[in-house]
Scaffold this active site. Sequence first.
Site, short mmCIF file in Angstrom:
data_model
loop_
_atom_site.label_atom_id
_atom_site.label_comp_id
_atom_site.label_asym_id
_atom_site.label_seq_id
_atom_site.Cartn_x
_atom_site.Cartn_y
_atom_site.Cartn_z
N ARG A 1 7.40 4.19 -24.05
CA ARG A 1 8.00 5.60 -23.85
C ARG A 1 9.08 5.64 -23.05
O ARG A 1 9.96 6.72 -23.40
CB ARG A 1 7.02 6.45 -23.21
CG ARG A 1 5.61 6.90 -23.96
CD ARG A 1 4.54 7.44 -23.32
NE ARG A 1 3.47 7.83 -24.21
CZ ARG A 1 2.27 8.38 -23.73
NH1 ARG A 1 2.01 8.95 -22.57
NH2 ARG A 1 1.26 8.68 -24.50
N LEU B 1 3.51 19.30 -25.06
CA LEU B 1 3.50 17.88 -25.59
C LEU B 1 3.32 18.09 -27.26
O LEU B 1 2.53 18.58 -27.35
CB LEU B 1 2.58 17.05 -24.71
CG LEU B 1 2.48 15.39 -25.40
CD1 LEU B 1 3.68 15.06 -24.72
CD2 LEU B 1 1.25 14.99 -24.50
N PHE C 1 -0.78 2.98 -30.80
CA PHE C 1 0.07 3.97 -29.95
C PHE C 1 1.28 3.09 -29.43
O PHE C 1 1.45 1.89 -29.63
CB PHE C 1 -0.81 4.32 -28.83
CG PHE C 1 -1.18 5.83 -28.52
CD1 PHE C 1 -1.41 6.50 -29.61
CD2 PHE C 1 -1.18 6.41 -27.65
CE1 PHE C 1 -1.61 7.84 -29.49
CE2 PHE C 1 -1.52 7.63 -27.30
CZ PHE C 1 -1.71 8.56 -28.43
N HIS D 1 7.83 11.71 -21.32
CA HIS D 1 7.40 11.63 -22.67
C HIS D 1 8.39 12.01 -23.46
O HIS D 1 9.21 12.84 -23.42
CB HIS D 1 6.08 12.44 -23.01
CG HIS D 1 5.34 12.16 -23.91
ND1 HIS D 1 5.84 12.37 -25.56
CD2 HIS D 1 4.07 11.68 -24.13
CE1 HIS D 1 4.90 12.03 -26.37
NE2 HIS D 1 3.83 11.47 -25.62
N GLU E 1 1.87 11.73 -29.10
CA GLU E 1 2.25 10.49 -29.41
C GLU E 1 1.48 10.17 -30.91
O GLU E 1 1.82 9.16 -31.63
CB GLU E 1 2.08 9.34 -28.54
CG GLU E 1 2.62 8.13 -28.73
CD GLU E 1 2.95 7.26 -27.52
OE1 GLU E 1 2.69 5.88 -27.61
OE2 GLU E 1 3.13 7.81 -26.35
N HIS F 1 5.66 14.23 -17.96
CA HIS F 1 4.60 14.29 -18.55
C HIS F 1 3.45 13.57 -17.78
O HIS F 1 2.26 13.99 -17.63
CB HIS F 1 4.73 13.38 -19.91
CG HIS F 1 3.15 13.31 -20.57
ND1 HIS F 1 2.56 14.32 -20.99
CD2 HIS F 1 2.59 12.00 -20.97
CE1 HIS F 1 1.42 14.01 -21.63
NE2 HIS F 1 1.46 12.52 -21.49
N ARG G 1 3.38 4.23 -17.79
CA ARG G 1 2.18 4.05 -18.40
C ARG G 1 2.26 4.02 -20.00
O ARG G 1 2.82 4.53 -20.63
CB ARG G 1 1.42 5.66 -18.13
CG ARG G 1 -0.02 5.74 -18.84
CD ARG G 1 -0.44 6.76 -18.33
NE ARG G 1 -0.12 7.93 -18.68
CZ ARG G 1 -0.27 8.41 -20.03
NH1 ARG G 1 -1.29 7.75 -20.88
NH2 ARG G 1 0.20 9.81 -20.32
N GLN H 1 6.77 9.55 -15.69
CA GLN H 1 7.06 9.15 -17.03
C GLN H 1 7.72 10.49 -17.79
O GLN H 1 7.00 11.69 -17.64
CB GLN H 1 5.95 8.80 -17.76
CG GLN H 1 5.89 8.33 -19.30
CD GLN H 1 4.51 7.94 -19.89
OE1 GLN H 1 3.74 8.43 -20.09
NE2 GLN H 1 4.62 6.48 -19.96
#
Length: 607
Positions: free
Chosen positions: A311, A277, A144, A260, A280, A375, A410, A258
């Site tokens: 991100r 979304l 990730f 995304h 990821e 997000h 995050r 955040q």
Amino acid sequence: MTPQKPSADGEQAADGRASDAGPAVDYETVSVPVLVVGAGAAGARVAIGLAENGVEPLVIGKRDHGDAHTTWAAGGINASLGSLDPEDDWTIHAADTLDEGHFINDPKAVELTAKHMPDRIRELDDWGMPFDRTEDGKINQRYFGAQSFRRTCFVGDRTGEAMLDTLVDKAQSLGIPYRDNVMITRLLSDGDQVYGAAGYDMESGEFILFESDHIVLAAGGSSALYNRHSSRDEENNGDGPALALEAGASLMDMEFVQFHPTGMVGDRYGEDWDGRLVTEAVRGEGGRLLNADGERFMEEYSPDQMELDARDVVARAIAQELREGRGTENGGVYLDISHREDEYIKSRLPRMYERFMDLGVDITEKPMEVAPTAHYSMGGVDIDFESGETGVGGLYAVGETVAGVHGANRLGGNSLAETVAIGALVGDHVATQVTGDDRNGALPDGQRAIAEREFQSLRELEASDGDETPEQLLADLGDLLWEHAGILRTDESVSAGLEKLRNLRERTGNMHVDGDRTSLSFELAVDLSFSLTVAEALLLGARKRDESRGAHYRTDAPDVDPDWRRNILVDQGDTGLELTTRGVAEPSDAVSEAVDVGYELDYHHLE
């Protein structure tokens, strides 16, 4: 599922009757030792911990049981198992988290999460969570963004759904009572101690007074305040932080939201899909970002980490491509995984494959169109992470409702991790606080009157008959935040946003609710009051933090300022919200050593 009602420890009586608070209002009274507000992963894990320690809580949620926002967390959950990279350990996980959070995370929160996650994953495995496996039977792990090693455990691209199903099954095996479709609108508190909560049944419209000396807020975050976001519209509206603030708790780091990098583009796929979304995991499995000219633009912005950089970095890169005219005609860029083998894509990303096939796009052959979407809210309630305590006696918080683990940005895969790692600790701690000295349901003087006034206010809200709808007011708030507190910010723009927010508040006095207390219009009208409070805290924090750090990027102050390695606290003062700052503690020696080593993902291992 048939909802279980509270047992003898949670007796109910429809005996409420307003007296001097105005015309009589009937309400149900429910007395429980611990009330858990929120039925997602965090609330479920707290409840399991309580039950395993001999305390029966009542869990309430705004949706059908098992249909919490947790199910939308698709890509995975972090733990330093070392299934594929045995050199990984919890100190490196903590170091990656601090680095991604730009070192304003609460180090204790980070270390507790990283240290406990291997045990939490093994626990979920024991409880039946169907993790993907390696050929030799280990729990599989994927890359990730911004992680030094393959650390993210997963169940295809439906990890959150599988995890919540597992937690719900465990809770049911323990006989934990729950109630569906209940919304809390106010906590009963004198600022020092919590005594219960007021709310209503969203299906019947009936008012409910919960009496409890111990309340755990696990009600989610506030990213859905933005007009383009990855949540359902009626979730993540800020009710958890707003309830805590009104009860006397402090909020922290509300300016950090955040964005995304990869949300679906509504102009291509339809309004209902706008901002939804694209996990990821697509990039974790090798997905490539291309602009409208077919250029793999992350080679310019992050040649080492490419699409798997942090991100905030990837989201700003996409925003820059769009601003400079290299976006698609629909306002996005392309995310392409088609170079992978067809069966690999279908097995590792089954939900994404099915979703886009339904929309006429075969992702084994063609790219998806994506653009940044709001997000996750890193900010929330300020708590002690070993206990969940908020500083208000009997009030605890956990999950996305709180701040501290994630800092300024995050690390992907850490949201699900926080829910179970900290949720387990909070459940165990709260269980030690439930004693025979609790009030057994008797409210102190004045608290019942506060609840009855709240019910009167809700009844008046239901009768609102002005010209403004809550739907339009929330939409205008979403536009305001996207324009004035979005991916790129300035002091001037944020200040203008605060002025617009004041005007928006004035418009709520002319609101019209279309339907009774069971209607979506009424629900959104209640949400609006929470959302306005959280939006103000967010804008005030964004104006005060005159630097750029993580997800908070000020184009008029584009550098990180070492003097701003501080948290911004928000409290309810006598005349409005008040902001103060607090320095950040240092991590342990072991984690500091891992930070100094400078472990870093090399994207090219994927190629």
